[in-house]
Design an enzyme around this catalytic site. Structure first.
Site, short mmCIF file in Angstrom:
data_model
loop_
_atom_site.label_atom_id
_atom_site.label_comp_id
_atom_site.label_asym_id
_atom_site.label_seq_id
_atom_site.Cartn_x
_atom_site.Cartn_y
_atom_site.Cartn_z
N HIS A 1 -17.71 19.87 -79.57
CA HIS A 1 -16.76 20.90 -79.97
C HIS A 1 -15.94 20.50 -81.19
O HIS A 1 -15.15 21.29 -81.68
CB HIS A 1 -15.82 21.21 -78.80
CG HIS A 1 -16.44 22.09 -77.76
ND1 HIS A 1 -17.70 21.85 -77.26
CD2 HIS A 1 -15.99 23.21 -77.14
CE1 HIS A 1 -17.99 22.79 -76.37
NE2 HIS A 1 -16.98 23.63 -76.28
N HIS B 1 -43.87 44.07 -100.57
CA HIS B 1 -44.37 44.37 -99.22
C HIS B 1 -44.75 45.85 -99.11
O HIS B 1 -43.91 46.69 -98.81
CB HIS B 1 -43.29 44.05 -98.19
CG HIS B 1 -42.84 42.61 -98.24
ND1 HIS B 1 -42.02 42.13 -99.23
CD2 HIS B 1 -43.12 41.56 -97.42
CE1 HIS B 1 -41.80 40.84 -99.00
NE2 HIS B 1 -42.46 40.47 -97.92
N HIS C 1 -49.04 43.25 -95.15
CA HIS C 1 -47.60 43.04 -94.99
C HIS C 1 -46.88 42.69 -96.28
O HIS C 1 -45.96 43.39 -96.68
CB HIS C 1 -47.34 41.93 -93.95
CG HIS C 1 -45.96 41.36 -94.02
ND1 HIS C 1 -44.90 41.92 -93.36
CD2 HIS C 1 -45.46 40.30 -94.73
CE1 HIS C 1 -43.80 41.23 -93.65
NE2 HIS C 1 -44.12 40.25 -94.46
N GLU D 1 -21.56 35.02 -81.02
CA GLU D 1 -20.91 34.77 -82.30
C GLU D 1 -21.70 35.35 -83.48
O GLU D 1 -21.13 35.87 -84.43
CB GLU D 1 -20.70 33.26 -82.51
CG GLU D 1 -19.77 32.61 -81.51
CD GLU D 1 -20.45 32.24 -80.19
OE1 GLU D 1 -21.68 32.48 -80.05
OE2 GLU D 1 -19.77 31.70 -79.31
C1 LIG Z 1 -34.57 35.43 -90.46
C2 LIG Z 1 -35.86 35.64 -91.18
N1 LIG Z 1 -36.90 34.85 -90.89
C3 LIG Z 1 -38.07 34.98 -91.55
C4 LIG Z 1 -38.20 35.92 -92.52
C5 LIG Z 1 -39.51 36.03 -93.31
N2 LIG Z 1 -40.23 37.25 -92.88
C6 LIG Z 1 -40.17 38.38 -93.57
S1 LIG Z 1 -40.95 39.65 -92.79
C7 LIG Z 1 -41.37 38.66 -91.50
C8 LIG Z 1 -42.07 39.19 -90.28
C9 LIG Z 1 -42.95 40.32 -90.54
O1 LIG Z 1 -43.21 41.05 -89.39
P1 LIG Z 1 -42.46 42.40 -89.08
O2 LIG Z 1 -41.02 42.14 -88.94
O3 LIG Z 1 -43.14 43.02 -87.94
O4 LIG Z 1 -42.65 43.24 -90.39
P2 LIG Z 1 -43.97 44.03 -90.84
O5 LIG Z 1 -45.08 43.03 -90.85
O6 LIG Z 1 -44.18 45.09 -89.85
O7 LIG Z 1 -43.67 44.52 -92.20
C10 LIG Z 1 -40.94 37.36 -91.71
C11 LIG Z 1 -41.19 36.24 -90.77
C12 LIG Z 1 -37.09 36.74 -92.79
N3 LIG Z 1 -37.12 37.68 -93.73
N4 LIG Z 1 -35.95 36.59 -92.08
#
Ligand SMILES: Cc1ncc(C[n+]2csc(CCOP(=O)(O)OP(=O)(O)O)c2C)c(N)n1
Length: 666
Positions: A471, A29, A260, A409
């Site tokens: 529960h 990334h 990204h 939680e």
């Molecule tokens: C709980 C979770 N869901 C999905 C992902 C997969 N994932 C990695 S980055 C991302 C989103 C990217 O957007 P952002 O957080 O704004 O990061 P940026 O594009 O700015 O690097 C996703 C959905 C993850 N790492 N964790």
């Protein structure tokens, strides 16, 4: 070199390393490190307190890269700042097997990585736990020893995850003013522009939770600098929403989701080099720029040395206690306290719900282990995790030992991970076992990170009765047992409860879940044994003379039922033995010889647990009988439910006899 130019070169070093490493790995990334390079440069060269030559300095500021997919940002920083183990070779081996530069940061892989991140939202909640631990240790050891900040870099994804609200609300309520979160506000997620899925005003949102918040240009070093300075003066946690461009410097992909999560590509990287005025070979950092970074790495060394002197000047007892708790060593008096309690219980066996036995154990051990910090997800009176001497932590008042986590939680479990990662405290906290699902992502990370976090999960079966199937956990034991490096403990009576607490506390390289009943349990261990019999996960709790025809295996509240079934079978001329299995996980770790001895040679094996069968075949075999649940529970008095679902001594006996004395059919 003029300041602005120097800043740009230092930030570009991060950008170049990130582009190059992702390119070499053919995955990763680049967007976040390139976009957040200005923020990171200002934070690490002007604000963060750390010393690469002593990465575990207890009073260092903590930095959590919550958006762990941007791991190259952290690895670049560690290399540039002079952390020994983060060599340029490690960066060249980004994402390769055996390197310290895993796809997402993993604590323990390399010094300078404070927590494992990747599942979005966890990092910000870990940081809340770290910031809380800092204040709690400050209240115990004073400003001279514990006086640091916790910084977080988070992304849109972190703030979209529900756990972030739990963490934000907690931090705001507790006035954790030493928590400073920088939001990489780039408006981009994987699918595209943030407007596809969100229109939250994040600044207004955190303000509503009692935070201080500010919007800045995340590419303007002076604005970043000022925001960080101001944040440290605040009496509340701060969110700095820093508007950035993802993939800053990439001519065609900057500002787009294409920056990204995949390599920019050779041509784009080449053009980015030109745009950033970075005419150097991949992975090459010119000496003057590297020097500037290395000098920045030395910045806080005098503060570390001053801290060391202050620490050495402390009263010997206080110093010893700080060193002991930071090292995670338990006080030697703990074993004595447990032994005394077991002796007491064996002399006068109490009929107690294991959650109540657990409270009694805590009353006895919490004074001996002052680093134990209790808590509950708003079920204090049900989980029995608060002892009479535990004062609650309150906003601005951190000398207590009990945390009202509220109905949060997931945030609770992740913040407990942060407390454990900070070091110096052993967090334990409760909720109902059925809500372990709400904690699960954080429990999994505690296991992966090998952190001693103790989850107390009460109301562990249909035995909770009238609250009904929502529960009543049925699949949760199996689901928790499936997590590697997690010790699930389900004690059968008060003595086993004391032993399980001892095991959870001594398990310093992983989390434990102590699973406890709401309903009273018949005492089973009338004879004092110095040895912790739960230690090996399973042991014979009721034997028979001669060869057993039936081996009964049970856990927790079902052990007494199995013992009663044994009595019935003995009476019917079928000698039976009973094995208590307080922990499948610990039993699985024993030698084959021990496992075989405990499993025994009886022709009929029966498992008894008020839960689903999954996982039991390893003990009872494919042809073993299982007496437990096959679906969800029901609402009603618990004794009736046990009868309704056939989990009684009589039902076990009948099933066994049907196998042992098959009726002839026509
Ligand atoms: C709980 C979770 N869901 C999905 C992902 C997969 N994932 C990695 S980055 C991302 C989103 C990217 O957007 P952002 O957080 O704004 O990061 P940026 O594009 O700015 O690097 C996703 C959905 C993850 N790492 N964790």
């Amino acid at each position: 070199m003029p300041e602005a130019e120097k800043h740009a070169s230092m930030a570009n070093a991060i950008r170049a390393l990130a582009m190059d490493a992702v390119e070499a790995a053919k995955s990763g990334h680049p967007g976040l490190p390139m976009g957040a390079a200005d923020i990171a440069t200002v934070l690490f060269t002007r604000h963060l307190k750390f010393d690469p030559t002593d990465p575990n300095w207890p009073d260092r500021d903590r930095f959590v890269l919550s958006a762990g997919h941007g791991s190259m940002l952290l690895y670049s920083l560690l290399y540039l700042l002079g952390y020994d183990e983060m060599t340029i070779e490690e960066l060249k081996n980004f994402r390769q097997l055996g390197s310290k530069t895993a796809g997402h940061p993993e604590v323990g892989e390399a010094p300078g990585i404070e927590t494992t991140t990747g599942p979005l939202g966890q990092g910000i909640a870990n940081a809340v736990g770290m910031a809380l631990a800092e204040r709690m240790l400050n209240a115990r050891f004073g400003d001279g020893v514990v006086d640091h900040y916790t910084y977080v870099l988070c992304s849109d994804g972190d703030l979209m995850e529900g756990i972030s609200q739990e963490a934000i609300a907690l931090a705001g309520h507790l006035k954790l003013s030493r928590l400073i979160v920088i939001f990489d506000d780039n408006h981009i997620t994987i699918d595209g522009d943030i407007s596809l899925s969100d229109s939250t005003n994040q600044v207004a949102r955190v303000e509503a939770s009692g935070w201080n918040a500010v919007r800045i240009d995340g590419h303007d070093p002076e604005q970043i600098d000022r925001a960080l300075t101001d944040a440290r003066q605040s009496d509340r946690p701060t969110l700095i929403a820093a508007r950035t461009t993802i993939g800053f410097g990439a001519p065609n992909k900057a500002g787009k989701s294409s920056a990204h999560g995949s390599p920019l590509g050779e041509k784009e990287v080449q053009e980015a080099r030109e745009r950033l005025d970075w005419p150097y070979e991949p992975f090459h950092i010119p000496a003057d720029i590297l020097d500037a970074w290395r000098i920045a790495g030395l910045r806080a060394r005098p503060r570390r040395k001053a801290w060391q002197e202050r620490f050495e000047g402390l009263d010997a007892e206080l110093r010893g206690e700080f060193a002991r708790t930071m090292a995670g060593d338990l006080p030697p008096r703990l074993d004595r306290a447990i032994a005394e309690l077991k002796r007491e219980y064996s002399a006068e066996p109490p009929t107690l719900a294991s959650r109540k036995a657990s409270q009694a154990v805590l009353e006895c051990i919490a004074p001996v282990v002052p680093e134990m910090i209790g808590g509950s997800g708003d079920l204090t009176g049900s989980n029995n995790t608060r002892t009479s001497e535990m004062k609650a932590v309150a906003p601005g008042e951190y000398s207590g030992r009990f945390i009202h986590w509220g109905i949060r939680e997931h945030g609770m479990a992740a913040a407990m991970n942060g407390m454990a990662l900070h070091k110096g405290l052993i967090p334990f906290s409760g909720t109902f076992l059925t809500f372990s699902d709400y904690c699960r992502p954080a429990i999994r990370l505690a296991a992966l990170m090998r952190q001693r976090v103790i989850f107390v999960m009460t109301h562990d079966s249909i035995g909770l009765g009238e609250d009904g199937p929502t529960h009543q956990p049925v699949e949760h034991l199996a689901a928790l047992r499936a997590i590697p490096n997690l010790t699930v403990l389900r004690p059968a009576d008060a003595v086993e409860t004391a032993e399980c607490w001892q095991l959870a506390l001594t398990a310093s390289t992983g989390p434990s879940v102590i699973v406890l009943t709401r309903q009273d349990l018949t005492p089973l261990r009338g004879e004092y044994e110095e040895d912790n019999l739960c230690r090996r996960g399973a042991y014979v709790i009721a034997d028979c003379s001669g060869d057993a025809e039936v081996s009964l295996f049970a856990t927790g509240s079902e052990v007494a039922i199995a013992v009663a079934a044994k009595d019935l079978l003995d009476e019917r001329g079928h000698p039976a033995r009973v094995v208590s299995i307080p922990s499948f996980d610990l039993f699985a770790q024993q030698s084959d010889v021990y496992r075989q001895e405990i499993i025994g040679t009886a022709p009929l094996r029966i498992g008894v647990e008020a839960a689903i069968r999954q996982g039991w075949d390893a003990i009872i075999g494919e042809h073993g009988l299982f007496v437990g649940m096959t679906g969800f529970g029901a609402s009603g008095p618990y004794q009736e439910l046990y009868r309704h679902f056939g989990i009684t001594a009589e039902a076990i006996c009948e099933k066994a006899i049907a196998r042992l004395e098959p009726k002839e059919t026509d």
